[in-house]
Design a protein around this motif. Structure first.
Motif, PDB file in Angstrom:
ATOM      1  N   ILE A  52     133.997   4.218   5.555  1.00 53.64           N
ATOM      2  CA  ILE A  52     132.529   3.769   4.654  1.00 53.64           C
ATOM      3  C   ILE A  52     132.174   3.268   6.128  1.00 53.64           C
ATOM      4  N   LEU A  53     131.176   3.709   6.169  1.00 53.59           N
ATOM      5  CA  LEU A  53     130.030   3.382   7.682  1.00 53.59           C
ATOM      6  C   LEU A  53     128.856   2.393   7.393  1.00 53.59           C
ATOM      7  N   VAL A  54     128.726   1.000   7.766  1.00 58.60           N
ATOM      8  CA  VAL A  54     127.296   0.513   7.627  1.00 58.60           C
ATOM      9  C   VAL A  54     126.610   1.012   8.840  1.00 58.60           C
ATOM     10  N   LEU A  55     125.465   1.758   9.095  1.00 59.17           N
ATOM     11  CA  LEU A  55     124.569   1.213  10.144  1.00 59.17           C
ATOM     12  C   LEU A  55     123.954  -0.396   9.922  1.00 59.17           C
ATOM     13  N   ALA A  56     123.212  -1.330  10.698  1.00 54.33           N
ATOM     14  CA  ALA A  56     122.328  -1.626  10.814  1.00 54.33           C
ATOM     15  C   ALA A  56     121.791  -2.304  12.233  1.00 54.33           C
ATOM     16  N   PRO A  57     120.542  -1.650  12.242  1.00 55.94           N
ATOM     17  CA  PRO A  57     119.816  -1.890  13.338  1.00 55.94           C
ATOM     18  C   PRO A  57     119.227  -3.523  14.325  1.00 55.94           C
ATOM     19  N   HIS A  58     119.781  -4.171  13.505  1.00 54.33           N
ATOM     20  CA  HIS A  58     119.966  -5.424  14.021  1.00 54.33           C
ATOM     21  C   HIS A  58     121.358  -6.129  13.106  1.00 54.33           C
ATOM     22  N   THR A  59     121.644  -7.296  13.521  1.00 55.95           N
ATOM     23  CA  THR A  59     122.984  -7.626  13.091  1.00 55.95           C
ATOM     24  C   THR A  59     123.115  -7.961  11.231  1.00 55.95           C
ATOM     25  N   ASP A  60     122.503  -8.770  10.673  1.00 53.30           N
ATOM     26  CA  ASP A  60     122.339  -8.972  10.083  1.00 53.30           C
ATOM     27  C   ASP A  60     121.749  -7.966   9.138  1.00 53.30           C
ATOM     28  N   ASP A  61     121.008  -6.770   9.313  1.00 58.17           N
ATOM     29  CA  ASP A  61     120.798  -5.832   8.034  1.00 58.17           C
ATOM     30  C   ASP A  61     121.436  -5.607   7.074  1.00 58.17           C
ATOM     31  N   GLY A  62     122.916  -4.872   7.307  1.00 56.27           N
ATOM     32  CA  GLY A  62     124.177  -4.808   6.616  1.00 56.27           C
ATOM     33  C   GLY A  62     124.564  -5.688   5.675  1.00 56.27           C
ATOM     34  N   LYS A  77     139.094  -0.435   0.320  1.00 56.64           N
ATOM     35  CA  LYS A  77     138.006   1.032   1.470  1.00 56.64           C
ATOM     36  C   LYS A  77     138.480   0.060   2.419  1.00 56.64           C
ATOM     37  N   LYS A  78     138.554   1.273   4.132  1.00 58.52           N
ATOM     38  CA  LYS A  78     137.743   0.453   5.268  1.00 58.52           C
ATOM     39  C   LYS A  78     136.503   1.192   5.727  1.00 58.52           C
ATOM     40  N   VAL A  79     135.753  -0.174   6.228  1.00 55.15           N
ATOM     41  CA  VAL A  79     134.680  -0.734   6.104  1.00 55.15           C
ATOM     42  C   VAL A  79     134.161  -0.622   7.761  1.00 55.15           C
ATOM     43  N   THR A  80     133.519  -0.119   8.323  1.00 53.83           N
ATOM     44  CA  THR A  80     133.494   0.257  10.422  1.00 53.83           C
ATOM     45  C   THR A  80     131.549  -0.388   9.592  1.00 53.83           C
ATOM     46  N   TYR A  81     131.093  -2.271  10.672  1.00 49.32           N
ATOM     47  CA  TYR A  81     129.995  -1.746  10.778  1.00 49.32           C
ATOM     48  C   TYR A  81     129.241  -2.090  12.056  1.00 49.32           C
ATOM     49  N   VAL A  82     128.141  -1.061  12.296  1.00 43.94           N
ATOM     50  CA  VAL A  82     127.396  -1.245  13.499  1.00 43.94           C
ATOM     51  C   VAL A  82     126.226  -1.209  13.987  1.00 43.94           C
ATOM     52  N   ALA A  83     126.068  -2.277  14.650  1.00 42.03           N
ATOM     53  CA  ALA A  83     124.972  -3.339  14.386  1.00 42.03           C
ATOM     54  C   ALA A  83     124.747  -2.794  15.978  1.00 42.03           C
ATOM     55  N   PHE A  84     123.613  -2.194  16.400  1.00 42.82           N
ATOM     56  CA  PHE A  84     122.443  -1.630  17.262  1.00 42.82           C
ATOM     57  C   PHE A  84     121.841  -2.682  17.846  1.00 42.82           C
ATOM     58  N   SER A  85     120.962  -3.658  18.093  1.00 39.11           N
ATOM     59  CA  SER A  85     120.639  -5.108  18.629  1.00 39.11           C
ATOM     60  C   SER A  85     121.173  -6.619  18.233  1.00 39.11           C
ATOM     61  N   THR A  86     121.230  -6.985  18.939  1.00 35.56           N
ATOM     62  CA  THR A  86     121.440  -9.071  18.850  1.00 35.56           C
ATOM     63  C   THR A  86     120.671  -9.528  19.234  1.00 35.56           C
ATOM     64  N   ALA A  87     118.757  -8.723  19.189  1.00 35.94           N
ATOM     65  CA  ALA A  87     117.989  -9.333  19.220  1.00 35.94           C
ATOM     66  C   ALA A  87     117.450 -10.055  20.035  1.00 35.94           C
ATOM     67  N   GLN A  88     118.439 -10.429  21.624  1.00 34.28           N
ATOM     68  CA  GLN A  88     118.218 -11.705  22.143  1.00 34.28           C
ATOM     69  C   GLN A  88     116.914 -12.508  23.072  1.00 34.28           C
ATOM     70  N   GLN A  89     116.111 -10.718  22.820  1.00 29.33           N
ATOM     71  CA  GLN A  89     114.474 -11.835  23.116  1.00 29.33           C
ATOM     72  C   GLN A  89     113.730 -12.281  22.382  1.00 29.33           C
ATOM     73  N   SER A  90     114.407 -12.237  20.887  1.00 27.96           N
ATOM     74  CA  SER A  90     113.633 -12.791  19.710  1.00 27.96           C
ATOM     75  C   SER A  90     114.374 -13.876  19.310  1.00 27.96           C
ATOM     76  N   VAL A  91     115.438 -14.512  20.182  1.00 22.03           N
ATOM     77  CA  VAL A  91     116.575 -15.768  19.859  1.00 22.03           C
ATOM     78  C   VAL A  91     115.876 -17.100  20.071  1.00 22.03           C
ATOM     79  N   PRO A  92     115.773 -18.205  18.866  1.00 23.13           N
ATOM     80  CA  PRO A  92     114.954 -18.868  18.903  1.00 23.13           C
ATOM     81  C   PRO A  92     115.166 -20.059  19.729  1.00 23.13           C
ATOM     82  N   GLU A  93     114.494 -20.114  20.588  1.00 28.62           N
ATOM     83  CA  GLU A  93     114.645 -22.224  21.568  1.00 28.62           C
ATOM     84  C   GLU A  93     115.567 -22.466  20.893  1.00 28.62           C
ATOM     85  N   GLY A  94     116.425 -22.503  21.715  1.00 27.00           N
ATOM     86  CA  GLY A  94     117.470 -23.947  21.775  1.00 27.00           C
ATOM     87  C   GLY A  94     119.327 -23.316  21.259  1.00 27.00           C
ATOM     88  N   PHE A  95     119.520 -21.845  21.327  1.00 32.11           N
ATOM     89  CA  PHE A  95     120.263 -21.330  20.921  1.00 32.11           C
ATOM     90  C   PHE A  95     120.271 -20.231  22.221  1.00 32.11           C
TER      91      PHE A  95
END
Length: 211
Positions: A8-18, A34-52
C-alpha cells in the motif's frame, strides 16, 4: 478489497496529511501484516512557527509514522515548497512514476479529488495520473473538502484510533489545531462508525477499483 491488498502507498502532500486522513487505517493495515509506504511531499519549512527548527516537520513525521508502525525505510520525504506543489507538477508526476516502477503497489491512498487545498489537489491529480491502473481511494480532510463521498469504510477498533491520536501528538510544531485534537479524531471516527454500522471507522472515496 483492502484486506487482500498487501503493498500500500500513502501519498501525503504535507507531512501530517496521511496521519490525519487515514492514521487508523494505516495502523490496522500494518497490524494485519501489510507493507505501507508513506510519501510526504513537503515539510512546509516556510510555514514552521518561530522557535522551531525549519526541518522540524521532517523529524515529527518520522516519529508519527513510526508510531503507526511504518518502518523507517518505507518513509519517503521530499522537500517541495509548501503551497507551490502545483509549480512542480511534472517533476512530482515523474517521481510518482519512478515509485510505481520500483514497487508493485496494489492500493494507493490520495487526498480527496474534492479537496480544495492547492497542494492536495496537485497530489490527488498526479497520483491518479500515475496510478490510473491501480486501486485508488481518496481520504478525507474535512476542513479542506468542498464535498466528500463516503463510498468506502474501513472498520476500526479503539486501539487503532488510539494509535492515530498518539501519532498526531508528534506534530508539536502544529500547535493546538482543532483537527489534531483527540476529541475531534474520536468524534469523526465515531460518526463514520455510525454510518458503517460499527463503533469506529474511517471513510474514503472510491476513485479507482479493480475487481
Amino acid at each position: 478489497m483492502i484486506t487482500t491488498c498487501k503493498n500500500i502507498l500513502v501519498l501525503a502532500p504535507h507531512t501530517d496529511d496521511g496521519d490525519l486522513g487515514l492514521g487508523g487505517t494505516i495502523s490496522r493495515l500494518i497490524e494485519e501484516g501489510k507493507k505501507v509506504t508513506y510519501v510526504a511531499f513537503s515539510t512546509a519549512q516556510q510555514s514552521v512557527p518561530e522557535g522551531f527548527p525549519k526541518d522540524i516537520l521532517k523529524t515529527e513525521v518520522k516519529q508519527a509514522t513510526q508510531t503507526l508502525g511504518i518502518v523507517p525505510e518505507n518513509l519517503i520525504i521530499y522537500n517541495y515548497e509548501v503551497r507551490k506543489l502545483g509549480y512542480a507538477r511534472q517533476e512530482i508526476l515523474e517521481e510518482l512514476i519512478r515509485l510505481k516502477k520500483a514497487s508493485d503497489f496494489d492500493l494507493v491512498f490520495i487526498p480527496s479529488l474534492h479537496d480544495i487545498h492547492q497542494d492536495h489537489t496537485t497530489i490527488a491529480q498526479e497520483g491518479l495520473r500515475a496510478f490510473k491502473n491501480t486501486n485508488i481511494l481518496g481520504y478525507e480532510l474535512i476542513w479542506n473538502n468542498l464535498t466528500f463521498n463516503t463510498q468506502c469504510f474501513v472498520r476500526l477498533e479503539e486501539r487503532h484510533i488510539d494509535t492515530k491520536v498518539e501519532s498526531l501528538k508528534a506534530y508539536k510544531s502544529q500547535g493546538a489545531r482543532d483537527y489534531l485534537s483527540k476529541d475531534f479524531i474520536y468524534s469523526l471516527a465515531r460518526a463514520r462508525g455510525v454510518q458503517a454500522g460499527c463503533t469506529y471507522a474511517e471513510a474514503f472515496e472510491v476513485v479507482r477499483l479493480f475487481l
